[in-house]
Each structure stands twice: as C-alpha cells, then as structure tokens.
Design a protein around this motif. Structure first.
Motif, PDB file in Angstrom:
ATOM      1  N   ASP A   1      47.162  32.286  50.741  1.00 33.29           N
ATOM      2  CA  ASP A   1      48.422  31.564  50.527  1.00 33.29           C
ATOM      3  C   ASP A   1      47.974  30.208  50.331  1.00 33.29           C
ATOM      4  N   TYR A   2      47.564  29.185  49.338  1.00 30.15           N
ATOM      5  CA  TYR A   2      47.280  27.974  49.289  1.00 30.15           C
ATOM      6  C   TYR A   2      48.437  27.308  49.753  1.00 30.15           C
TER       7      TYR A   2
ATOM      8  N   THR B   1      42.790  32.779  43.386  1.00 30.00           N
ATOM      9  CA  THR B   1      43.999  33.433  42.986  1.00 30.00           C
ATOM     10  C   THR B   1      43.928  34.960  42.755  1.00 30.00           C
ATOM     11  N   ASP B   2      42.874  35.254  42.200  1.00 30.57           N
ATOM     12  CA  ASP B   2      42.722  36.776  41.808  1.00 30.57           C
ATOM     13  C   ASP B   2      42.864  37.673  43.114  1.00 30.57           C
ATOM     14  N   GLY B   3      42.213  37.265  44.321  1.00 31.67           N
ATOM     15  CA  GLY B   3      41.980  37.899  45.498  1.00 31.67           C
ATOM     16  C   GLY B   3      41.300  39.056  45.713  1.00 31.67           C
TER      17      GLY B   3
ATOM     18  N   ALA C   1      37.605  33.503  47.056  1.00 34.24           N
ATOM     19  CA  ALA C   1      38.005  34.764  45.935  1.00 34.24           C
ATOM     20  C   ALA C   1      39.070  33.974  44.871  1.00 34.24           C
TER      21      ALA C   1
ATOM     22  N   VAL D   1      48.101  34.320  54.344  1.00 38.42           N
ATOM     23  CA  VAL D   1      47.544  35.403  53.317  1.00 38.42           C
ATOM     24  C   VAL D   1      48.784  36.061  52.453  1.00 38.42           C
TER      25      VAL D   1
ATOM     26  N   SER E   1      50.153  39.343  50.023  1.00 35.05           N
ATOM     27  CA  SER E   1      49.424  40.612  49.220  1.00 35.05           C
ATOM     28  C   SER E   1      50.533  41.029  48.156  1.00 35.05           C
TER      29      SER E   1
ATOM     30  N   LEU F   1      38.685  34.969  51.380  1.00 36.24           N
ATOM     31  CA  LEU F   1      39.989  35.138  50.293  1.00 36.24           C
ATOM     32  C   LEU F   1      40.070  33.713  49.671  1.00 36.24           C
TER      33      LEU F   1
ATOM     34  N   TYR G   1      45.038  41.271  48.253  1.00 35.30           N
ATOM     35  CA  TYR G   1      45.288  40.017  49.109  1.00 35.30           C
ATOM     36  C   TYR G   1      44.412  38.752  48.786  1.00 35.30           C
ATOM     37  N   SER G   2      45.179  37.792  48.670  1.00 39.65           N
ATOM     38  CA  SER G   2      44.717  36.604  48.224  1.00 39.65           C
ATOM     39  C   SER G   2      45.335  35.617  49.353  1.00 39.65           C
TER      40      SER G   2
END
Length: 113
Positions: free
Chosen positions: A76-77, A30-32, A28, A62, A64, A25, A73-74
């Motif tokens: 969580d930076y 921010t698009d998720g 991947a 993470v 959603s 993720l 899902y992406s």
C-alpha cells in the motif's frame, strides 16, 4: 498520520519476516504477488504468512485483491508514503538540508531507477 497509527505500522514492520514480505511487495510493484509466490519467496508456511499479511494489512501497509482463485497482495504505497512522511515531518528542526533529500536516498538505494 497520528502517533498510534505510526506505532502500529512500525510495529508491523518490526518483525524480520513481515519486513521481508513488505520489502518484497514494494519491489513487486502495483501488480503485487499471489500469496503462494510470497510464501515460496520468503520461505514462510502458508498459515504463518497469512498472519503476517493480516498484520501488515491492518497496519495500512499491504492491500489485497482477488483475481480468480488467487489472492494478490501488494504494498500500500499510500500507507508507506504516509508513514515515511510522518517520520520526517519535523526533520532536523526545520533544517531539511541536514536530513538530505529522501528522493536522493531512494535513488541511492537503487529505487525508482
């Protein structure tokens, strides 16, 4: 970040499948990714993946969102940055030159290039 929060995040990552999902993720962006795509990529059964994603989500790693019939899902930076900041907050007793630049570490790992 408080110690219990850091422990929860580190515990969530302390499983090979969850670590693989989180790293996927992060790559991947921010698009998720849709849950089905994540499952195929990491070779997880849907119910097992759901559990892993819930643990990562509860740990603040993470996020959603629903897009139509899919759940995306992406990483969580913000949660990732908080955890990394916590880990290096007291780096090397106030001598940051010992730890080096975390930005350089990310660049050397092929990140952000």
């Amino acid at each position: 970040m408080q110690i219990p929060t850091a422990v929860e995040a580190l515990s969530a990552l302390a499983h090979p499948s969850r670590l693989a999902v989180f790293r996927l993720l992060v790559r991947a962006g921010t698009d998720g990714m849709a849950a089905g795509d994540i499952a195929r990529e990491v070779g997880a059964l849907p119910n097992t993946l759901s559990t892993h994603l819930a643990i990562l989500g509860n740990a603040g790693l993470v996020r959603s969102r629903r897009e139509g019939r899919s759940v995306i899902y992406s990483a969580d930076y913000d949660g990732m940055r908080d955890l990394l900041g916590f880990l290096v907050a007291d780096c090397c007793a106030g001598r940051p030159e010992i730890c080096g630049s975390l930005g350089d570490l990310a660049s050397n790992a092929g990140c952000c290039s």
